[in-house]
Design an enzyme around this catalytic site. Structure first.
Site, PDB file in Angstrom:
ATOM      1  CD  GLU A 169      -2.990   1.164   0.396  1.00 60.86           C
ATOM      2  OE1 GLU A 169      -2.496   1.619  -0.654  1.00 60.86           O
ATOM      3  OE2 GLU A 169      -4.042   1.614   0.866  1.00 60.86           O
ATOM      4  CG  ASP A 170      -1.080   4.751  -1.331  1.00 60.88           C
ATOM      5  OD1 ASP A 170      -1.637   4.146  -0.387  1.00 60.88           O
ATOM      6  OD2 ASP A 170      -1.701   5.480  -2.117  1.00 60.88           O
ATOM      7  CG  ASP A 205      -4.507   8.826   6.620  1.00 57.17           C
ATOM      8  OD1 ASP A 205      -3.800   9.448   7.419  1.00 57.17           O
ATOM      9  OD2 ASP A 205      -5.526   9.314   6.100  1.00 57.17           O
ATOM     10  CE  LYS A 220      -1.000  11.265   5.825  1.00 59.78           C
ATOM     11  NZ  LYS A 220      -2.141  12.081   5.436  1.00 59.78           N
ATOM     12  CG  PHE A 245      -3.377  15.505   1.571  1.00 59.70           C
ATOM     13  CD1 PHE A 245      -4.237  14.478   1.929  1.00 59.70           C
ATOM     14  CD2 PHE A 245      -3.126  15.717   0.218  1.00 59.70           C
ATOM     15  CE1 PHE A 245      -4.835  13.680   0.957  1.00 59.70           C
ATOM     16  CE2 PHE A 245      -3.727  14.929  -0.758  1.00 59.70           C
ATOM     17  CZ  PHE A 245      -4.584  13.907  -0.386  1.00 59.70           C
ATOM     18  CG  ASP A 259      -5.110  10.666  -5.872  1.00 60.48           C
ATOM     19  OD1 ASP A 259      -4.984   9.889  -4.906  1.00 60.48           O
ATOM     20  OD2 ASP A 259      -6.221  11.080  -6.256  1.00 60.48           O
ATOM     21  NE  ARG A 319      -3.726   8.232  -8.961  1.00 62.91           N
ATOM     22  CZ  ARG A 319      -4.278   7.831  -7.812  1.00 62.91           C
ATOM     23  NH1 ARG A 319      -3.520   7.413  -6.825  1.00 62.91           N
ATOM     24  NH2 ARG A 319      -5.584   7.854  -7.645  1.00 62.91           N
TER      25      ARG A 319
HETATM   26  P1  IMP Z   1      -6.736   4.922   5.283  1.00 63.73           P
HETATM   27  O1  IMP Z   1      -7.833   3.974   4.946  1.00 63.73           O
HETATM   28  O2  IMP Z   1      -7.226   6.146   5.997  1.00 63.73           O
HETATM   29  O3  IMP Z   1      -5.549   4.291   5.999  1.00 63.73           O
HETATM   30  O4  IMP Z   1      -6.230   5.572   3.943  1.00 63.73           O
HETATM   31  C1  IMP Z   1      -5.658   4.871   2.969  1.00 63.73           C
HETATM   32  C2  IMP Z   1      -5.783   5.566   1.654  1.00 63.73           C
HETATM   33  O5  IMP Z   1      -6.124   6.951   1.781  1.00 63.73           O
HETATM   34  C3  IMP Z   1      -4.460   5.541   0.948  1.00 63.73           C
HETATM   35  O6  IMP Z   1      -4.329   4.376   0.192  1.00 63.73           O
HETATM   36  C4  IMP Z   1      -4.523   6.783   0.087  1.00 63.73           C
HETATM   37  O7  IMP Z   1      -5.160   6.499  -1.130  1.00 63.73           O
HETATM   38  C5  IMP Z   1      -5.383   7.738   0.871  1.00 63.73           C
HETATM   39  N1  IMP Z   1      -4.555   8.697   1.622  1.00 63.73           N
HETATM   40  C6  IMP Z   1      -4.333   8.758   2.936  1.00 63.73           C
HETATM   41  N2  IMP Z   1      -3.527   9.766   3.278  1.00 63.73           N
HETATM   42  C7  IMP Z   1      -3.209  10.371   2.098  1.00 63.73           C
HETATM   43  C8  IMP Z   1      -2.373  11.483   1.763  1.00 63.73           C
HETATM   44  O8  IMP Z   1      -1.716  12.145   2.601  1.00 63.73           O
HETATM   45  N3  IMP Z   1      -2.294  11.799   0.442  1.00 63.73           N
HETATM   46  C9  IMP Z   1      -2.965  11.108  -0.528  1.00 63.73           C
HETATM   47  N4  IMP Z   1      -3.739  10.062  -0.259  1.00 63.73           N
HETATM   48  C10 IMP Z   1      -3.866   9.698   1.050  1.00 63.73           C
HETATM   49 MG    MG Z   2      -4.870   4.600  -2.054  1.00 64.33          MG
END
Ligand code: IMP
Ligand code: MG
Length: 198
Positions: free
Chosen positions: A111-112, A115, A143, A164, A171, A177
């Site tokens: 995963e990128d 969060d 994060k 962010f 993106d 991206r």
């Molecule tokens: P989570 O489900 O909140 O952990 O978020 C995961 C997804 O949210 C990631 O795969 C990203 O696509 C998006 N995301 C979370 N933080 C960022 C950010 O700082 N920039 C861009 N995309 C984010």
């Molecule tokens: Mg994503």
């Protein structure tokens, strides 16, 4: 020659938006090499099946896959969680499933960014039901301050503050991206207000 020195670090992008480099391209590449070695050390003799989350995880997957020695295969899944802005809706929906079964495989979810953890919590639950031999998580960015779901990543590229970020797969409304680095996105308040009013 264009000036690529320090003065250019805060690059103007779309009107009202700028991106400041947080992690350079070469630093990302060096870290991925180290993660690839660590992964292979943990599973010295096993074929590894990398599962990347579209679209943000794609660059991380392709660089990681090329850096891991031995047998590696990969597949893709897509979920939607974020809308068009910088705030998560908290809702996760599967929009594209894997092509092949993961039963009995050593699976590494790539995963990128980790969060809130909602996306990975959803995916890990889904994959666990499919009986992989091992299930591990590799994220380029973490994060920790934003975590809601108690998800643990086994391999973390960089821990970053609560900002962010865009680039290297990440993106903002499908843009940025393709940046080879990870940068912090700033929205000029005047422009952000205009966009919000549309
Ligand atoms: P989570 O489900 O909140 O952990 O978020 C995961 C997804 O949210 C990631 O795969 C990203 O696509 C998006 N995301 C979370 N933080 C960022 C950010 O700082 N920039 C861009 N995309 C984010
Ligand atoms: Mg994503």
């Amino acid at each position: 020659m264009p000036n690529r020195g320090k003065k250019q670090r805060k690059n103007k992008k779309a009107p009202g938006e700028s991106v400041k480099i947080l992690i350079s391209g070469p630093r990302i590449q060096r870290r991925i090499q180290a993660l690839a070695k660590q992964i292979r050390k943990d599973f010295p003799d096993e074929p590894l099946h990398l599962v990347s989350v579209l679209k943000g995880g794609v660059f991380f997957l392709t660089d990681l896959a090329r850096s891991i020695s031995g047998e590696v295969s990969f597949d893709f899944i897509a979920v939607s969680s974020y809308g068009q802005d910088t705030h998560s809706s908290g809702q996760v929906r599967l929009t594209r499933d894997l092509d092949s079964s993961i039963e009995g495989k050593t699976v590494i979810v790539v995963e990128d960014i980790l969060d809130t953890g909602m996306t990975l919590q959803y995916l890990l639950k889904l994959f666990q039901q499919r009986k992989p031999k091992h299930l591990r998580v590799a994220v380029l960015l973490d994060k920790p301050d934003r975590r809601i779901a108690p998800v643990h990543a086994d391999y973390v590229g960089f821990s970053i503050p609560n900002e962010f970020v865009v680039g290297y797969g990440l993106d903002y409304s499908e843009r940025y991206r393709n940046l080879p680095y990870v940068g912090v996105l700033s929205l000029d308040s005047k422009w952000a207000k205009k966009a919000a009013a549309k």
